[in-house]
Design a protein around this motif. Structure first.
Motif, PDB file in Angstrom:
ATOM      1  N   LEU A 117       0.877  -1.195  -0.126  1.00  0.00           N
ATOM      2  CA  LEU A 117       0.076   0.011  -0.076  1.00  0.00           C
ATOM      3  C   LEU A 117       0.830   1.289  -0.199  1.00  0.00           C
ATOM      4  N   ALA A 118       2.019   1.285   0.423  1.00  0.00           N
ATOM      5  CA  ALA A 118       2.758   2.465   0.682  1.00  0.00           C
ATOM      6  C   ALA A 118       3.397   2.726  -0.748  1.00  0.00           C
ATOM      7  N   HIS A 119       3.505   1.678  -1.526  1.00  0.00           N
ATOM      8  CA  HIS A 119       3.887   1.759  -3.033  1.00  0.00           C
ATOM      9  C   HIS A 119       2.869   2.400  -4.114  1.00  0.00           C
ATOM     10  N   PHE A 120       1.399   1.909  -3.708  1.00  0.00           N
ATOM     11  CA  PHE A 120       0.682   1.771  -4.668  1.00  0.00           C
ATOM     12  C   PHE A 120      -0.730   2.558  -4.202  1.00  0.00           C
ATOM     13  N   LEU A 121      -0.853   3.062  -3.058  1.00  0.00           N
ATOM     14  CA  LEU A 121      -2.122   3.742  -2.520  1.00  0.00           C
ATOM     15  C   LEU A 121      -1.862   5.177  -2.356  1.00  0.00           C
ATOM     16  N   PRO A 122      -2.255   6.115  -3.118  1.00  0.00           N
ATOM     17  CA  PRO A 122      -1.758   7.577  -2.707  1.00  0.00           C
ATOM     18  C   PRO A 122      -2.352   7.986  -1.319  1.00  0.00           C
ATOM     19  N   GLU A 125      -0.364   5.986   4.773  1.00  0.00           N
ATOM     20  CA  GLU A 125       0.481   6.246   5.575  1.00  0.00           C
ATOM     21  C   GLU A 125       0.536   5.147   6.753  1.00  0.00           C
ATOM     22  N   ARG A 126       1.570   4.367   6.707  1.00  0.00           N
ATOM     23  CA  ARG A 126       1.692   3.213   7.736  1.00  0.00           C
ATOM     24  C   ARG A 126       1.479   3.716   8.992  1.00  0.00           C
ATOM     25  N   THR A 127       0.970   2.651   9.754  1.00  0.00           N
ATOM     26  CA  THR A 127       0.987   2.787  11.414  1.00  0.00           C
ATOM     27  C   THR A 127       2.294   2.497  11.907  1.00  0.00           C
TER      28      THR A 127
END
Length: 140
Positions: A117-122, A125-127
Motif C-alpha cells: 500500500l505504501a507503494h500503490f495507494l496514494p 500512511e503506515r501505522t
C-alpha cells in the motif's frame, strides 16, 4: 505432551491385539530407528494443515519472492513456465495485493501488505509501531 498421550493410547489399544508368534515389542520399537518412519510420524504429528501450509509457503516463496529460484534448474523453470505462463506476473500480483487491501488498510499493520500500500495507494500512511508505544496512555 500430546505425542506421549498418543503413544500411551496406541499402546493401550495395541496391547489387546493378538501378537503373531515370534514378534517382540523390542523388534517393533526398532522401527523407530528408521529415519523414514520418524519422518512419517513427525509429519503425522504436524497434521495435514501444517504440511499443507509448509508446501504452500514454499511455493509462494519460490513463485512470488524468488527465494528458492537458484535451486531450480533452467530446464525446470522452462517446463513450469511453459505449463503456467507468467505474463506481467509481478505487476499483476502487486495489483492483486493492492486491491485486496485498499478497502482495509488498517489490517496491513505489521505485515508485508503495508509495503504494497505504501507503494500503490496514494496518501497511505503506515501505522508506526514506535509512535504507538510513545503515545500509549500508560505513564512512564
Amino acid at each position: 505432551m500430546l505425542g506421549i498421550a498418543m503413544i500411551a493410547a496406541l499402546a493401550t489399544l495395541i496391547s489387546h491385539l493378538p501378537t503373531p508368534t515370534g514378534v517382540r515389542l523390542r523388534h517393533e520399537a526398532a522401527a523407530l530407528g528408521n529415519p523414514h518412519v520418524l519422518l512419517a510420524l513427525f509429519m503425522t504429528l504436524l497434521g495435514f494443515g501444517g504440511v499443507f501450509a509448509a508446501l504452500v509457503t514454499a511455493g509462494v516463496e519460490t513463485d512470488v519472492l524468488g527465494i528458492w529460484y537458484r535451486h531450480i534448474t533452467d530446464a525446470q523453470r522452462a517446463e513450469v513456465t511453459a505449463a503456467h505462463p507468467r505474463p506481467d506476473f509481478k505487476n499483476r500480483i502487486l495489483a492483486a495485493f493492492t486491491e485486496g487491501n485498499v478497502h482495509r488498510p488498517d489490517t496491513t499493520f505489521g505485515n508485508v501488505n503495508a509495503d504494497v500500500l505504501a507503494h500503490f495507494l496514494p496518501g497511505y500512511e503506515r501505522t508506526d509501531f514506535v509512535e504507538i508505544i510513545r503515545n500509549s496512555d500508560w505513564a512512564e
